[in-house]
Motif scaffolding. Structure first.
Motif, PDB file in Angstrom:
ATOM      1  N   ASN A 114      -3.307   2.086  -3.771  1.00 39.99           N
ATOM      2  CA  ASN A 114      -3.338   3.267  -2.901  1.00 39.99           C
ATOM      3  C   ASN A 114      -4.742   3.573  -2.401  1.00 39.99           C
ATOM      4  OD1 ASN A 114      -4.600   4.281  -5.125  1.00 39.99           O
ATOM      5  ND2 ASN A 114      -3.064   5.824  -5.634  1.00 39.99           N
ATOM      6  N   GLY A 115      -5.669   2.654  -2.623  1.00 39.16           N
ATOM      7  CA  GLY A 115      -7.025   2.869  -2.136  1.00 39.16           C
ATOM      8  C   GLY A 115      -7.880   3.678  -3.107  1.00 39.16           C
TER       9      GLY A 115
ATOM     10  N   VAL B  34      -8.516   0.424   1.664  1.00 34.08           N
ATOM     11  CA  VAL B  34      -8.149   0.333   3.084  1.00 34.08           C
ATOM     12  C   VAL B  34      -9.179   1.116   3.888  1.00 34.08           C
ATOM     13  CG1 VAL B  34      -6.402   0.804   4.836  1.00 34.08           C
ATOM     14  CG2 VAL B  34      -5.707   0.227   2.503  1.00 34.08           C
TER      15      VAL B  34
ATOM     16  N   TYR C 281       0.853  -1.187   0.000  1.00 33.72           N
ATOM     17  CA  TYR C 281       0.000   0.000   0.000  1.00 33.72           C
ATOM     18  C   TYR C 281       0.891   1.239   0.000  1.00 33.72           C
ATOM     19  CZ  TYR C 281      -3.029   3.709   1.626  1.00 33.72           C
ATOM     20  OH  TYR C 281      -3.701   4.895   1.727  1.00 33.72           O
TER      21      TYR C 281
ATOM     22  N   GLU D 213       0.778   5.785  -0.635  1.00 34.72           N
ATOM     23  CA  GLU D 213      -0.169   6.904  -0.729  1.00 34.72           C
ATOM     24  C   GLU D 213      -0.067   7.616  -2.064  1.00 34.72           C
ATOM     25  OE1 GLU D 213       0.100   9.116   2.904  1.00 34.72           O
ATOM     26  OE2 GLU D 213      -0.934   7.480   3.927  1.00 34.72           O
TER      27      GLU D 213
ATOM     28  N   GLN E 104      -4.680   1.649  12.202  1.00 30.47           N
ATOM     29  CA  GLN E 104      -4.752   1.943  10.763  1.00 30.47           C
ATOM     30  C   GLN E 104      -3.736   1.089  10.004  1.00 30.47           C
ATOM     31  OE1 GLN E 104      -7.007   4.495   9.110  1.00 30.47           O
ATOM     32  NE2 GLN E 104      -6.441   2.811   7.781  1.00 30.47           N
ATOM     33  N   ALA E 105      -2.544   0.913  10.597  1.00 26.85           N
ATOM     34  CA  ALA E 105      -1.519   0.083   9.954  1.00 26.85           C
ATOM     35  C   ALA E 105      -1.989  -1.382   9.864  1.00 26.85           C
ATOM     36  CB  ALA E 105      -0.202   0.178  10.732  1.00 26.85           C
TER      37      ALA E 105
ATOM     38  N   MET F 199      -4.282  -1.627   6.946  1.00 27.70           N
ATOM     39  CA  MET F 199      -3.500  -1.567   5.709  1.00 27.70           C
ATOM     40  C   MET F 199      -2.860  -2.926   5.409  1.00 27.70           C
ATOM     41  SD  MET F 199      -0.482   1.142   5.275  1.00 27.70           S
ATOM     42  CE  MET F 199       0.785  -0.033   5.721  1.00 27.70           C
ATOM     43  N   GLU F 200      -2.271  -3.525   6.431  1.00 30.16           N
ATOM     44  CA  GLU F 200      -1.640  -4.838   6.230  1.00 30.16           C
ATOM     45  C   GLU F 200      -2.670  -5.893   5.841  1.00 30.16           C
ATOM     46  OE1 GLU F 200       0.724  -5.749   9.744  1.00 30.16           O
ATOM     47  OE2 GLU F 200       1.723  -3.814   9.424  1.00 30.16           O
TER      48      GLU F 200
ATOM     49  N   GLU G   4      -3.356  -5.452   2.260  1.00 32.04           N
ATOM     50  CA  GLU G   4      -2.231  -5.936   1.462  1.00 32.04           C
ATOM     51  C   GLU G   4      -2.297  -7.451   1.287  1.00 32.04           C
ATOM     52  OE1 GLU G   4       1.208  -2.581   2.474  1.00 32.04           O
ATOM     53  OE2 GLU G   4       1.222  -4.471   3.551  1.00 32.04           O
TER      54      GLU G   4
ATOM     55  N   GLU H 209     -10.841   3.327   6.647  1.00 33.70           N
ATOM     56  CA  GLU H 209     -10.333   4.321   7.589  1.00 33.70           C
ATOM     57  C   GLU H 209     -10.650   3.864   9.004  1.00 33.70           C
ATOM     58  OE1 GLU H 209     -11.362   8.541   9.584  1.00 33.70           O
ATOM     59  OE2 GLU H 209     -12.692   7.768   8.035  1.00 33.70           O
TER      60      GLU H 209
END
Ligand code: SAH
Length: 247
Positions: free
Chosen positions: A45-46, A141, A8, A10, A126-127, A130-131, A134, A143
């Motif tokens: 990147n979403g 992802v 991921y 940005e 949040q991480a 994201m993982e 992934e 929020e």
């Protein structure tokens, strides 16, 4: 064969686009995953779908990637929020990870009368989201919002969004979530939310408040009392089957 690395970022993605890497991303790609110059990976990147990319520069503290071609269109989950009361760290992490995998659009930790957590590391959660994206092949992802009192969130509730309150007091007797949603399966999909309480359950004051809300409906998740993390997974699954993208 090891599966291709998904990362991921940005940065905007597009044909020929160069993507600079942050230090932590460079460490992950070059030290942990042992990719070198010329290696192929996938980026999202979403917003811009998934892209194949190649490593064009690999250094200790940074690096660059270049997009070669799009491999998947952007795919957003249905408009489903998960509201949950944070519990012990590992279980809270689990809830966020599973919500991201199961396709929640937004994750809102809420403080309830029986919630112990006063502070929450939003960035860490949040991480985790994201993982999870992934590793599950998602391009979106969710929020993770800041921890906020349930009463505050209910006061500012967005118009048109309906709220499914999973209440342990209804275990074995109230209307089951699957039956409730089954009757609505013909409706056009709209914005929804699921609320799961903490290990200590809801207070009577909260039950009374929730019962009086025109956008909320209280449901059961079967005959047994589930732990909050199990309840979150069960509720999101049932919703995805009935109204979401498992249909
Ligand atoms: N301490 C409480 C249980 C809380 S379970 C007690 O002993 O009564 C944690 C959360 O999971 C609850 O607040 C509720 O949101 C959800 N939950 C667990 N089992 C459920 C069930 N059978 N029906 C609906 N919600 C349930």
């Amino acid at each position: 064969m090891a599966s291709v690395v998904r990362l991921y970022v940005e940065h905007p993605l597009g044909a020929g686009q160069t993507v600079p890497l942050e230090r932590a991303q460079a460490h992950y790609l070059f030290n942990v995953m042992r990719l070198g110059e010329g290696a192929e990976l996938r980026l999202f990147n979403g917003r811009d779908g998934e892209w194949a990319a190649r490593v064009t520069g690999a250094a200790k503290r940074g690096g660059t990637l270049q997009c070669t071609g799009q491999t998947a269109q952007q795919r957003d989950p249905p408009d489903l929020w998960l509201l949950f009361a944070p519990i012990k760290k590992a279980r809270t992490d689990f809830i966020v990870e599973k919500a991201a995998e199961l396709g929640a659009a937004r994750i809102l930790p809420v403080q309830t009368d029986h919630t112990n957590a006063e502070r929450l590391r939003r960035d860490r959660l949040q991480a985790h989201a994201m993982e999870a994206a992934e590793q599950c092949g998602g391009t979106f992802v969710p929020e993770v919002a800041d921890l906020a009192p349930l009463s505050q969130i209910l006061r500012g509730w967005p118009e048109g969004r309906r709220l499914l309150v999973c209440d342990e007091a209804r275990a074995g007797e109230g209307e089951r979530l699957d039956a409730f949603l089954g009757r609505r399966a013909v409706e056009a999909p709209g914005p929804w939310a699921v609320l799961v309480g903490p290990e200590g359950g809801f207070s009577e004051a909260e039950r009374a408040r929730l019962a009086g809300l025109p956008f909320a409906v209280t449901v059961s998740l079967g005959p047994r009392i589930l732990r909050a993390d199990t309840a979150a997974v069960a509720a999101l699954t049932l919703w995805q089957i009935a109204l979401g993208d498992w249909r």
